[in-house]
Design a protein around this motif. Structure first.
Motif, PDB file in Angstrom:
ATOM      1  N   ARG A   6      -8.557   4.511   6.532  1.00  9.29           N
ATOM      2  CA  ARG A   6      -7.468   5.253   5.896  1.00  9.29           C
ATOM      3  C   ARG A   6      -7.479   6.678   6.447  1.00  9.29           C
ATOM      4  O   ARG A   6      -8.558   7.245   6.688  1.00  9.29           O
TER       5      ARG A   6
ATOM      6  N   LEU B  35      -7.555 -10.624   6.245  1.00  4.61           N
ATOM      7  CA  LEU B  35      -7.139  -9.724   7.335  1.00  4.61           C
ATOM      8  C   LEU B  35      -8.297  -9.234   8.194  1.00  4.61           C
ATOM      9  O   LEU B  35      -8.107  -8.493   9.157  1.00  4.61           O
TER      10      LEU B  35
ATOM     11  N   LEU C  32       0.812  -1.216   0.000  1.00  2.00           N
ATOM     12  CA  LEU C  32       0.000   0.000   0.000  1.00  2.00           C
ATOM     13  C   LEU C  32       0.848   1.270   0.000  1.00  2.00           C
ATOM     14  O   LEU C  32       0.335   2.373  -0.157  1.00  2.00           O
TER      15      LEU C  32
ATOM     16  N   HIS D  40      -0.392   2.192  11.914  1.00  2.00           N
ATOM     17  CA  HIS D  40      -0.996   1.382  10.836  1.00  2.00           C
ATOM     18  C   HIS D  40      -0.641  -0.109  10.982  1.00  2.00           C
ATOM     19  O   HIS D  40       0.006  -0.693  10.112  1.00  2.00           O
TER      20      HIS D  40
ATOM     21  N   SER E 299      -2.557  -5.972   0.215  1.00  2.00           N
ATOM     22  CA  SER E 299      -3.396  -5.114   1.056  1.00  2.00           C
ATOM     23  C   SER E 299      -4.842  -5.290   0.621  1.00  2.00           C
ATOM     24  O   SER E 299      -5.107  -5.769  -0.486  1.00  2.00           O
ATOM     25  N   THR E 300      -5.727  -4.879   1.501  1.00  3.95           N
ATOM     26  CA  THR E 300      -7.147  -4.878   1.137  1.00  3.95           C
ATOM     27  C   THR E 300      -7.532  -3.522   0.582  1.00  3.95           C
ATOM     28  O   THR E 300      -8.323  -3.407  -0.341  1.00  3.95           O
ATOM     29  N   GLY E 301      -6.943  -2.467   1.159  1.00  2.27           N
ATOM     30  CA  GLY E 301      -7.182  -1.130   0.622  1.00  2.27           C
ATOM     31  C   GLY E 301      -6.480  -0.993  -0.718  1.00  2.27           C
ATOM     32  O   GLY E 301      -5.419  -1.588  -0.941  1.00  2.27           O
TER      33      GLY E 301
ATOM     34  N   MET F 191      -1.749 -12.915   3.816  1.00  2.00           N
ATOM     35  CA  MET F 191      -1.838 -11.842   2.811  1.00  2.00           C
ATOM     36  C   MET F 191      -0.773 -12.039   1.726  1.00  2.00           C
ATOM     37  O   MET F 191      -1.029 -11.859   0.532  1.00  2.00           O
TER      38      MET F 191
HETATM   39  O1  LIG Z   1      -4.441  -1.207   5.608  1.00  2.00           O
HETATM   40  C1  LIG Z   1      -4.201  -2.323   5.257  1.00  2.00           C
HETATM   41  C2  LIG Z   1      -4.737  -2.904   4.075  1.00  2.00           C
HETATM   42  O2  LIG Z   1      -5.400  -2.207   3.299  1.00  2.00           O
HETATM   43  O3  LIG Z   1      -4.507  -4.103   3.857  1.00  2.00           O
END
Ligand SMILES: O=CC(=O)O
Length: 324
Positions: free
Chosen positions: A243, A106, A58, A291, A81-83, A303
């Motif tokens: 975020r 996550l 990220l 974070h 990342s998920t974001g 991940m």
């Molecule tokens: O912030 C962490 C993610 O987006 O994986």
């Protein structure tokens, strides 16, 4: 995949080996050398040239310039990342490049951390620890280090997605009187914890705890600002694990300094890393952690494995296990 192994660039050293080993079985893997520092932009632009796949984090900006630098060989980008607000998704899609991310794996870790951060903020854990160190612990005193409890409170979750639901389930066990949420549509998953969908203004006005778990999008950018903080209770505890960009940070600082809200717990902020002399770090009613929402060893391993699997699937022309 053909006879020649596809070329993958990984933008960080120190990713869990199980995932990187998977990649190495199928691809030629080049890795940026430093575990704690993002690859410098110039280096990334140079290294991505001619690669078949990019394994990014990220902290890497994936935009038109990068895609042009990579050239037509790039078939897949997978972010660990998920974001994905660091990625210009339309630019990626326009080029027919596959895009992978890491939802689900996550969710539990971030939900756990969110609850931890909420409690650390409301029960003033860091401040209390500091009091021991600085000699401020005189004796047990009736109102010393008091804060609000979750039992009988109203909890408001902004953005009831996968993580929001898991946060709500966990907070439900602390016996709040109600859990409110905002979402475009009613969520059947909210039934088990009696979640009530309300307009944002109602959530802001009623909630004792406001927990932000929505994604950062053009619609949510700086949605927490002078106007929205003014709608909260002066006793409100604000918690953000999504975020930093969803918050107008100077407005948050004003709200905390003026007592417009009681306290904030932040796992995400702007910029990251926050400079050690940043004024938010001076505020006793602001709990800041760096974070670490998904930072359990197993989650980071999962991940990394999912990111590797996304890349391998795309290179083999198969559906990605987690495609954006
Ligand atoms: O912030 C962490 C993610 O987006 O994986």
């Amino acid at each position: 995949m053909g006879k020649e192994k596809p070329q993958v660039y990984v933008t960080r050293a120190g990713c869990p080996t199980k995932g990187i080993d998977l990649l190495k079985q199928k691809c030629d893997v080049e890795i940026w050398s430093k575990p704690l520092e993002p690859v410098p932009r110039e280096e990334l632009l140079k290294k991505v040239k001619g690669k078949d796949a990019l394994f990014c984090l990220l902290t890497d900006k994936i935009d038109k310039e990068l895609l042009e630098s990579a050239g037509p060989s790039l078939k897949v980008i997978a972010t660990m990342s998920t974001g994905y607000d660091h990625i210009d998704v339309p630019e990626v899609k326009k080029r027919g490049i596959k895009l992978g991310y890491t939802p689900d794996v996550l969710t539990d870790a971030v939900a756990e951390l969110t609850v931890g951060l909420l409690l650390a903020t409301s029960r003033r854990l860091f401040e209390a620890h500091q009091e021991i160190l600085n000699g401020g612990w005189g004796s047990w005193s009736p109102l010393w280090m008091c804060g609000p409890g979750l039992a009988t409170s109203t909890v408001g979750i902004v953005g009831l997605g996968r993580i929001g639901i898991e946060v709500a389930k966990r907070l439900h066990t602390f016996n709040p009187s109600q859990i409110l949420y905002t979402s475009r549509s009613d969520k059947p998953e909210a039934k088990p914890f009696g979640g009530i969908r309300v307009p944002l203004d109602e959530l802001l006005a009623q909630s004792d705890f406001i927990v932000v778990t929505c994604a950062l999008t053009p619609e949510t950018k700086e949605m927490f600002n002078d106007e929205t903080f003014a709608k909260m209770k002066s006793s409100a505890i604000f918690v953000n694990t999504s975020r930093g960009g969803v918050v107008d940070q100077p407005a948050l600082q004003r709200a905390l300094e003026s007592g417009k809200i009681a306290a904030a717990g932040l796992d995400v902020m702007t910029p990251e890393p926050l400079p050690p002399d940043h004024p938010l770090l001076q505020l006793k009613n602001c709990v800041i952690i760096p974070h670490i929402g998904s930072a359990t060893t197993k989650t980071r391993e999962d991940m990394c494995i999912l990111t590797a699997k996304n890349i391998i699937a795309a290179l083999q022309g198969e559906p990605l296990p987690a495609e954006l």
